[in-house]
Design an enzyme around this catalytic site. Sequence first.
Site, mmCIF file in Angstrom:
data_model
loop_
_atom_site.group_PDB
_atom_site.id
_atom_site.type_symbol
_atom_site.label_atom_id
_atom_site.label_comp_id
_atom_site.label_asym_id
_atom_site.label_seq_id
_atom_site.Cartn_x
_atom_site.Cartn_y
_atom_site.Cartn_z
ATOM 1 N N GLU A 135 0.869 -1.166 0.000
ATOM 2 C CA GLU A 135 0.000 0.000 0.000
ATOM 3 C C GLU A 135 0.908 1.218 0.000
ATOM 4 O O GLU A 135 1.763 1.367 0.864
ATOM 5 C CB GLU A 135 -0.900 -0.022 1.251
ATOM 6 C CG GLU A 135 -1.985 1.035 1.247
ATOM 7 C CD GLU A 135 -2.769 1.088 2.573
ATOM 8 O OE1 GLU A 135 -2.641 0.155 3.406
ATOM 9 O OE2 GLU A 135 -3.486 2.082 2.780
ATOM 10 N N TYR A 159 -11.147 -3.206 3.445
ATOM 11 C CA TYR A 159 -10.204 -2.758 4.466
ATOM 12 C C TYR A 159 -11.022 -2.416 5.709
ATOM 13 O O TYR A 159 -11.802 -1.464 5.703
ATOM 14 C CB TYR A 159 -9.464 -1.527 3.942
ATOM 15 C CG TYR A 159 -8.329 -1.015 4.814
ATOM 16 C CD1 TYR A 159 -8.483 -0.825 6.186
ATOM 17 C CD2 TYR A 159 -7.092 -0.701 4.247
ATOM 18 C CE1 TYR A 159 -7.448 -0.353 6.971
ATOM 19 C CE2 TYR A 159 -6.050 -0.215 5.025
ATOM 20 C CZ TYR A 159 -6.236 -0.044 6.376
ATOM 21 O OH TYR A 159 -5.212 0.446 7.157
ATOM 22 N N ASP A 194 -5.395 10.859 9.263
ATOM 23 C CA ASP A 194 -4.143 10.237 9.677
ATOM 24 C C ASP A 194 -3.554 10.849 10.923
ATOM 25 O O ASP A 194 -3.713 12.044 11.183
ATOM 26 C CB ASP A 194 -3.124 10.326 8.536
ATOM 27 C CG ASP A 194 -3.406 9.292 7.460
ATOM 28 O OD1 ASP A 194 -3.333 8.087 7.789
ATOM 29 O OD2 ASP A 194 -3.717 9.671 6.323
#
Lengths: 404, 280
Positions: free
Chosen positions: B54, B180, B65
């Site tokens: 990834e 995911y 993030d």
Amino acid sequence: MKQQINTYRAGPDEQGHFGIFGGRFVAETLMPLILEVEKAWDAARDDPTFAQELEYYFKHYVGRPSPLYFANRLTEHFGGAKVYFKRDELNHTGAHKINNCVGQILLARRMGKTRIIAETGAGQHGVATATVCALFDLPCTIYMGSKDIARQAPNVFRMKLLGAEVKPVTSGSNSLKDAMNEALRDWVANVEDTFYIIGTVAGPHPYPAMVRDFQSVIGRETREQMMEAEGRLPDSLVACIGGGSNAMGLFHPFLDEADIKIIGVEAAGLGVDTDKHAASLTGGRPGVLHGNRTYLLQDDDGQILEAHSISAGLDYPGIGPEHSWLYETGRVEYVSATDKEALEAFQLCSRMEGIIPALEPSHALAHVSKIAGGLPKDHILCMNMCGRGDKDIFTVAEALGVKI
Amino acid sequence: MSAADSGRFSRRFAALKAAGRGGLITFITAGDPDYESSKQIVFGLPEAGADVIELGMPFSDPMADGPSVQAASLRALAAGMKLARVLEMVREFRARDDDTPIVLMGYYNPIYSYGVDRFLAEARESGVDGLIVVDLPPEEDQELCLPALKAGLNFIRLATPTTDDQRLPTVLSNTSGFVYYVSVMGITGTKSATEGAVKAAVERLRRHTDLPIGVGFGIKTPENVRAVASVANAAVVGSAIIDRIAGGLDGNGRPKPDLAAGVLGYVRELAAGVRGSGGK
């Protein structure tokens, strides 16, 4: 070229779009909550009890309606249009921000949320959020760029006095956009109990429309007050724009009056031809940030650029999506004023009207000073005096080379 | 009508199943701390034991993030990384490895700015297999997800603890390649889910989809990897690897000579975790 549109007041559509702008560009973790906020807002909007509650706090806590004031000396000084100020700087906490905070915290309570977060630039939205959190006894965390903490010390202390926790943000460019990133990060981690009070007409749907609706009290009052003062509606409206909530609040109730000229004033910083400004419409292009598609300051690779303005409240590289749409349809004219022009207007207004304006509406006044003289004497111009300047005296003193 | 995808995901997950183990998905930001060092790491990942790569497309405002990935993005941007260079790195990788699936992960604005059609065509041609774009929920599928599927790229969606059973079908509807699962509410590199919570979540997802399931967020050690990969099809490790990159920089932010070797050594330790996972 102005488009022919039946109404400018119908947006957004169900997906939160104003033309191609707006939308819901958020991480999946937040999406269910965003949908929940939308549902709650849809229900609250149609609920007379909610409207009554809002009106109660507007009247008895915020101090609404704010006056519409004829600025006689400035009108004579400019020598043209009759200049009126909508005095939202007289609201409790000193700016229009409180209108939205009262609305959103009432909604948060309806949703059973027990913790409030917010971002702030100049600190006005942070103070307003901390204020309503004190009022309703909810814990409050405010994210503020470390750069803004340094230049807005009085507001930081105010927030702390009101019981809020002020978290300095040191990521990215340490200013408003980074504070918003950090607030979103907090929200993702605390979706279950936390409500995010976004301070402007930006963010994922339904925020741009919801904040606009809370702020529209400004324009609705202006309509009534102008009818009372002049027996007719104004010929032009002027307001400053960072994210654009005070401007949307003033403009929205007038958008369908085709004869009324509407002008938004962005912050040109050191000049829109430099790389130090915050004029997203004049100097940016469409992109996606903070949950919505809108005009953004960005480089060729789609990286967001740092904005610059002497006014911390306008120092944001984006703008509310509805403004982007009003810009592209041509309904609203968007111009800009520099730091220097705003500083001059700040001093002029203080001396001539006994009103120390915030640096944000000083940008609007700077534009008024450019156009008022050239307009006929029966032209009625209304400018939103959206904040008072007490918070800015240190910044202005420094810019003028005065030690206090 | 959609173009056929590269088939690399289905081949890789089938091979993992045949080997009786879960996989390791490694995340690093392309161009962190600079193009050459990053390329050296990427080139070494398959041999070190990464089953899927990834690659982060750096963005100035990565709001989902945590500090590690934010810093990686800023390092890459400061070193001049561009979206076109991310695709260039994939192209260089593909010239030497035609099997390891590559997922590009990032935020929408750089892609939107690049031009969706141009980006998708170039990504497919470079050898990219799938995309994860954090700020594009199913509500915005027409932006990139549907065009990506049409262009033969997998669109890997994130499912989270807040995605309830009612919403899951919406989230899974145009997902392909793998799902995911974001195991915690929060940003990357911070909290970790318990083994029990991961197991329950994976079982819930399996009731809704036959796609392979990768689980990420807060997975930091070979033991975490082993535990997650024993219930899911793969474990994703990002921030912990990026912290090794940050630790391999000198006082001026320049890579020390042994940067790549150190990072790949750590990936090897993580990979040992999945080799003992049993897997699904």
